[in-house]
Design a protein around this motif. Structure first.
Motif, PDB file in Angstrom:
ATOM      1  N   PHE A  84     -15.710 -17.590   4.999  1.00 58.94           N
ATOM      2  CA  PHE A  84     -14.797 -16.465   5.084  1.00 58.94           C
ATOM      3  C   PHE A  84     -13.414 -16.993   4.707  1.00 58.94           C
ATOM      4  O   PHE A  84     -12.592 -17.328   5.552  1.00 58.94           O
ATOM      5  N   PHE A  90     -16.276 -17.189  14.229  1.00 62.13           N
ATOM      6  CA  PHE A  90     -15.135 -17.227  13.311  1.00 62.13           C
ATOM      7  C   PHE A  90     -14.740 -18.665  12.966  1.00 62.13           C
ATOM      8  O   PHE A  90     -14.485 -18.985  11.799  1.00 62.13           O
ATOM      9  N   ASP A 141     -17.024 -20.099  10.366  1.00 62.46           N
ATOM     10  CA  ASP A 141     -17.032 -19.467   9.041  1.00 62.46           C
ATOM     11  C   ASP A 141     -15.694 -19.531   8.305  1.00 62.46           C
ATOM     12  O   ASP A 141     -15.655 -19.415   7.076  1.00 62.46           O
ATOM     13  N   PHE A 142     -14.600 -19.714   9.001  1.00 63.41           N
ATOM     14  CA  PHE A 142     -13.264 -19.522   8.448  1.00 63.41           C
ATOM     15  C   PHE A 142     -12.768 -20.697   7.605  1.00 63.41           C
ATOM     16  O   PHE A 142     -13.012 -21.861   7.902  1.00 63.41           O
ATOM     17  N   GLN A 201     -12.687 -14.493  -0.256  1.00 62.55           N
ATOM     18  CA  GLN A 201     -13.177 -13.317   0.447  1.00 62.55           C
ATOM     19  C   GLN A 201     -12.042 -12.328   0.720  1.00 62.55           C
ATOM     20  O   GLN A 201     -12.232 -11.115   0.637  1.00 62.55           O
ATOM     21  N   HIS A 243     -12.514  -7.118   8.465  1.00 58.33           N
ATOM     22  CA  HIS A 243     -12.937  -7.757   7.214  1.00 58.33           C
ATOM     23  C   HIS A 243     -13.956  -8.870   7.496  1.00 58.33           C
ATOM     24  O   HIS A 243     -14.918  -9.045   6.732  1.00 58.33           O
ATOM     25  N   TYR A 244     -13.742  -9.608   8.561  1.00 55.50           N
ATOM     26  CA  TYR A 244     -14.676 -10.685   8.906  1.00 55.50           C
ATOM     27  C   TYR A 244     -16.062 -10.131   9.231  1.00 55.50           C
ATOM     28  O   TYR A 244     -17.076 -10.659   8.761  1.00 55.50           O
ATOM     29  N   TYR A 288     -17.715  -9.142   6.129  1.00 56.79           N
ATOM     30  CA  TYR A 288     -18.173 -10.365   5.453  1.00 56.79           C
ATOM     31  C   TYR A 288     -19.519 -10.809   6.012  1.00 56.79           C
ATOM     32  O   TYR A 288     -20.438 -11.182   5.262  1.00 56.79           O
ATOM     33  N   LYS A 289     -19.664 -10.760   7.337  1.00 58.19           N
ATOM     34  CA  LYS A 289     -20.916 -11.163   7.970  1.00 58.19           C
ATOM     35  C   LYS A 289     -22.063 -10.244   7.558  1.00 58.19           C
ATOM     36  O   LYS A 289     -23.223 -10.674   7.457  1.00 58.19           O
TER      37      LYS A 289
END
Length: 434
Positions: free
Chosen positions: A255, A286, A289-290, A334, A402-403, A406-407
């Motif tokens: 992400f 988070f 993934d970040f 992303q 948004h996260y 994304y998932k």
């Protein structure tokens, strides 16, 4: 019997006086590189005048390939004070020439000295020494080649003084293009100007605006500002995008939240770093993934703030890259960040990258001052969300939204009305103005 003779229309020659030109990199070169590229399609022959020995703070050799061999380019030497400033401190003089001004709290005595010299001894800017030799050379060139129209573009705004002098001595049409405002631009207050220097800047700005036949600006806010100084016609022609179809899109698996371009000391969104730290600590998944991607020059103050908010392990500090690589990073991210200084002086600033952002297909999160043209553009085109510096909860909510998308694999955006910002359409508007 009527006879019709078809004659090929002779292109109108226009002399364009520039400082930033390939191999210069950065946003300053893009606007007129693209105008020059497309003007011949509208019956206008551009003649480009640039320095032969410029001291560009950013180099992008790849942009040379975008300059047609058919374009006439004339050059004259320039004396660059940044070269001499390098004797005191090569690093600091180069940093200031890039527009990266240290935060007031961290400025050394040498920083303050260089800023004072830059603001008060070089008015309107450090390229002022190019004015007189350019006027002497171009006065003859304009007569020899029967040039009827000249264009000056700033910053550096000293180039407008070339137009001002040529207008006094030659029967020409002069168009002054302002990519950024002059005396109201954000960094002006940081140059430690004396009252006399401030007055001189204001007077030169007024002289240019009242003497030019036509004025071009990149935002509605700047148009309103200049309309109080001059009654000459002012047109808004924004920056834009030029599609690069050869660039493939491979979305980052992480992400990734990416910022493309310089992050100056004053352009430091503490609210964003705090929100991201909050999500890392409290949102499941988070932290795994970040990724934070910064593409371009970043000030030490910004990096320290990122570190103090526990984000340094998630940072990919890529640094300056070519324009093509910058566009690749835009399309692969992303989420895209657009950051502006929280100041009334920046409401008229529309970063050139916003238009490439908008056609990247990636959602934009922008943070800036109230009343900005950027907020209006994002709303009209449905390409992103705009936040003020006191919008912590709203900013956190949107990034989390948004996260989660994304998932789910459906983080995307559908822009509307983007065609009017294409370089060809904008060049058509310029051609009609000329």
């Amino acid at each position: 019997m009527n006879t019709v003779t078809n004659q090929k229309k002779v292109p109108k020659s226009v002399l364009i006086i520039l400082y930033y030109w390939p191999p210069a990199g950065g946003p300053g070169v893009q606007r007129w590189l693209k105008f020059v590229k497309y003007l011949p399609e509208y019956g206008i022959k551009p003649i480009v005048y640039v320095p032969s020995n410029p001291n560009y703070p950013i180099i992008d050799e790849s942009l040379i390939n975008e300059v047609s061999d058919d374009i006439t380019i004339i050059k004259q030497p320039i004396r660059e004070p940044y070269k001499f400033a390098g004797i005191l401190s090569k690093k600091k003089s180069k940093t200031i020439s890039k527009g990266i001004i240290p935060n007031k709290k961290s400025q050394t005595v040498l920083d303050k000295l260089l800023l004072f010299i830059r603001g008060n001894l070089f008015i309107p800017d450090a390229r002022k020494s190019w004015v007189r030799p350019s006027v002497q050379y171009l006065s003859t060139y304009i007569k020899d080649y029967s040039i009827g129209t000249i264009i000056t573009t700033g910053p550096p705004h000293s180039l407008h003084l070339i137009g001002l002098q040529l207008k006094k001595s030659d029967n020409i049409q002069w168009v002054a293009d302002f990519r950024d405002p002059w005396t109201t631009i954000g960094y002006h207050k940081q140059l430690k100007l004396t009252k006399a220097a401030q007055k001189k800047h204001k007077q030169l700005e007024k002289n240019v605006l009242q003497a030019a036949d036509k004025v071009i600006v990149t935002s509605e806010v700047t148009k309103k500002e200049f309309s109080k100084i001059t009654d000459k016609p002012i047109s808004v022609i924004t920056n834009g995008y030029d599609l690069l179809p050869s660039i493939k899109t491979n979305l980052d698996s992480k992400f990734s939240i990416a910022h493309i371009g310089s992050l100056l000391s004053e352009r430091n969104p503490t609210i964003l770093w705090q929100v991201l730290n909050d999500l890392i600590l409290n949102q499941p998944g988070f932290a795994h993934d970040f990724k934070l991607k910064l593409v371009g020059y970043v000030s030490e103050e910004v990096l320290k703030e990122i570190d103090s908010n526990g984000l340094i392990d998630y940072l990919e500090n890529i640094g300056y890259v070519s324009h093509k690589q910058a566009v690749e990073n835009q399309r692969n991210a992303q989420l895209l960040l657009l950051i502006e200084i929280d100041s009334p002086e920046t409401v008229s600033i529309i970063p050139g990258k916003i238009f490439e952002y908008m056609v990247s297909g990636r959602p934009i999160v922008a943070i800036g001052p109230k009343g900005s043209d950027v907020e209006r553009i994002l709303q009209e085109t449905n390409t992103g969300t705009y936040f003020y510096y006191d919008s912590y909860n709203d900013l956190k909510r949107i990034i989390l939204k948004h996260y989660l998308n994304y998932k789910k694999g459906n983080l995307q955006v559908q822009g509307v009305g983007l065609q009017k910002f294409s370089r060809k359409q904008l060049t058509k508007a310029l051609a009609e103005l000329l």
